[in-house]
Design an enzyme around this catalytic site. Sequence first.
Site, PDB file in Angstrom:
ATOM      1  CG  HIS A 100      -1.897   0.952   1.423  1.00  0.00           C
ATOM      2  ND1 HIS A 100      -1.659   2.242   1.808  1.00  0.00           N
ATOM      3  CD2 HIS A 100      -3.241   0.855   1.243  1.00  0.00           C
ATOM      4  CE1 HIS A 100      -2.818   2.903   1.866  1.00  0.00           C
ATOM      5  NE2 HIS A 100      -3.790   2.079   1.527  1.00  0.00           N
ATOM      6  CG  ASP A 150       0.498  -2.497   6.384  1.00  0.00           C
ATOM      7  OD1 ASP A 150      -0.492  -2.812   7.061  1.00  0.00           O
ATOM      8  OD2 ASP A 150       0.440  -1.763   5.386  1.00  0.00           O
ATOM      9  CD  GLN A 178      -6.712  -4.820   3.848  1.00  0.00           C
ATOM     10  OE1 GLN A 178      -7.607  -5.651   3.999  1.00  0.00           O
ATOM     11  NE2 GLN A 178      -6.967  -3.543   3.670  1.00  0.00           N
ATOM     12  CE  LYS A 230      -7.567  -0.757   6.318  1.00  0.00           C
ATOM     13  NZ  LYS A 230      -7.963  -0.264   5.012  1.00  0.00           N
ATOM     14  CB  CYS A 248      -3.708   3.121  -1.644  1.00  0.00           C
ATOM     15  SG  CYS A 248      -4.952   4.335  -1.302  1.00  0.00           S
TER      16      CYS A 248
HETATM   17  N1  PMP Z   1      -1.741  -0.767   4.635  1.00  0.00           N
HETATM   18  C1  PMP Z   1      -2.677  -1.524   4.078  1.00  0.00           C
HETATM   19  C2  PMP Z   1      -2.300  -2.889   3.578  1.00  0.00           C
HETATM   20  C3  PMP Z   1      -3.984  -1.062   3.966  1.00  0.00           C
HETATM   21  O1  PMP Z   1      -4.921  -1.831   3.407  1.00  0.00           O
HETATM   22  C4  PMP Z   1      -4.299   0.224   4.464  1.00  0.00           C
HETATM   23  C5  PMP Z   1      -5.715   0.781   4.361  1.00  0.00           C
HETATM   24  N2  PMP Z   1      -6.298   0.632   3.107  1.00  0.00           N
HETATM   25  C6  PMP Z   1      -3.290   0.979   5.052  1.00  0.00           C
HETATM   26  C7  PMP Z   1      -2.024   0.449   5.125  1.00  0.00           C
HETATM   27  C8  PMP Z   1      -3.562   2.335   5.624  1.00  0.00           C
HETATM   28  O2  PMP Z   1      -4.387   2.235   6.725  1.00  0.00           O
HETATM   29  P1  PMP Z   1      -4.991   3.540   7.432  1.00  0.00           P
HETATM   30  O3  PMP Z   1      -5.652   4.322   6.323  1.00  0.00           O
HETATM   31  O4  PMP Z   1      -5.968   2.994   8.420  1.00  0.00           O
HETATM   32  O5  PMP Z   1      -3.868   4.285   8.027  1.00  0.00           O
END
Ligand code: PMP
Length: 405
Positions: A122, A199, A202, A225, A363
Amino acid sequence: MNFDVENIRKDFPILSKKINNKPLIYFDNAATSQTPTSVINSISNYYNNYNANIHRGVHSLSEEATQDFESARTKIKEHFNAGDTKEIIFTSGTTHSINIVANGYTDILKSGDEIIVSGLEHHSNIVPWQMMTKKNNAKLKVIPLKENGELDLKVFENLISDKTKLVFINHVSNALGVINPIKKIIEIAHKNGAVVLVDGAQSSAHFDIDLQKLDVDFFTASAHKLCGPTGIGFLYGKKELLDLIPPYMGGGEMISEVTFEKTTYADLPHKFEAGTPNISGAIAFGYALDYLNNIGLDNIKKYEDYLLDYATNKLKQIDGMIIYGDTPNKTSVISFNIDGLHAYDIGSILDKFGIAVRTGQHCAQPIMDYFKISGTVRASFSFINTIEEIDELIKAITFAKQMLS
Ligand code: PMP
């Protein structure tokens, strides 16, 4: 499949909503999960009954708020099996957590040092590190993907050396749903003396995670999430590493002593928690973990795998269907295109049927570049979804295909 989804769905008020006169079918769980009543109520209960600032007041309300805030920290520590509550830092979410670590290493890494990122990330696990390397000239290397969306670990083993200081990787790709072999990656990284940030944005909603067993150095997730509210998450770090890196923000709460000459920082975890935090959010995060643990992550995993298998098999029967990250090693996400059609057009038609999916790059532009596409349609599942909803998705996609072809 023995999973009482109909009863569970009663816990989610939003599921009785109609979108375009159709019952909401929510397949955008990877972006944000829906919120059960117990979590929603914990927020109104806080504001109705014990709204006060934490840690500093001697009065009863402040003590009650502090107690619940800290008990949420303990719930996170226990749920993810961290060694110590001091290792759990409340943040606004995964993005904030990664920025704390990237900033923390800015002055520690030097020109000539190397860091490795996976090609499946991401943007929030790419951009903060690029910002860091601009300042310290460390070199960023990338683990490439294979056609099935998995990482090429052989290349990783060639990329890593004693120059590698940090490896950062997601546990599950938000764009493809592929589960990365983080245990193996952590072992290889540690053999080479590198620190690993995982991270878990997910992965944390879909299966049990034991931080001590994984021996991961940094880990992060976002409550939104995990059936919790937005604007709250946590950073886990091994104590000796959190002690090593400087704080990202200065202010109240994170200090031990302040004079105009110098400031000393508070002990962990407060060193990284400057200012008034999202108190009700943290408390609600604790309730969200209670909710998930009540159902049991093992049960959730089994049911979600069943939904994923069913949906994958049905989608594959649609002519022109291309699924990205088509590997058995995945969870809860199907990212697809239909030959000749635009993802955005499919998503817009699905919305007319009350079906929420995500379209675009998710993203994760480097993944789209790898597959030479501008985006995908992403249906992401959770334990609140049903087989009947997947059947509706298939019908709606078939309709969209006829309309757009
Ligand atoms: N890493 C991953 C794999 C994600 O899916 C996301 C959210 N789509 C993020 C980071 C960012 O998370 P947040 O917007 O809650 O900071």
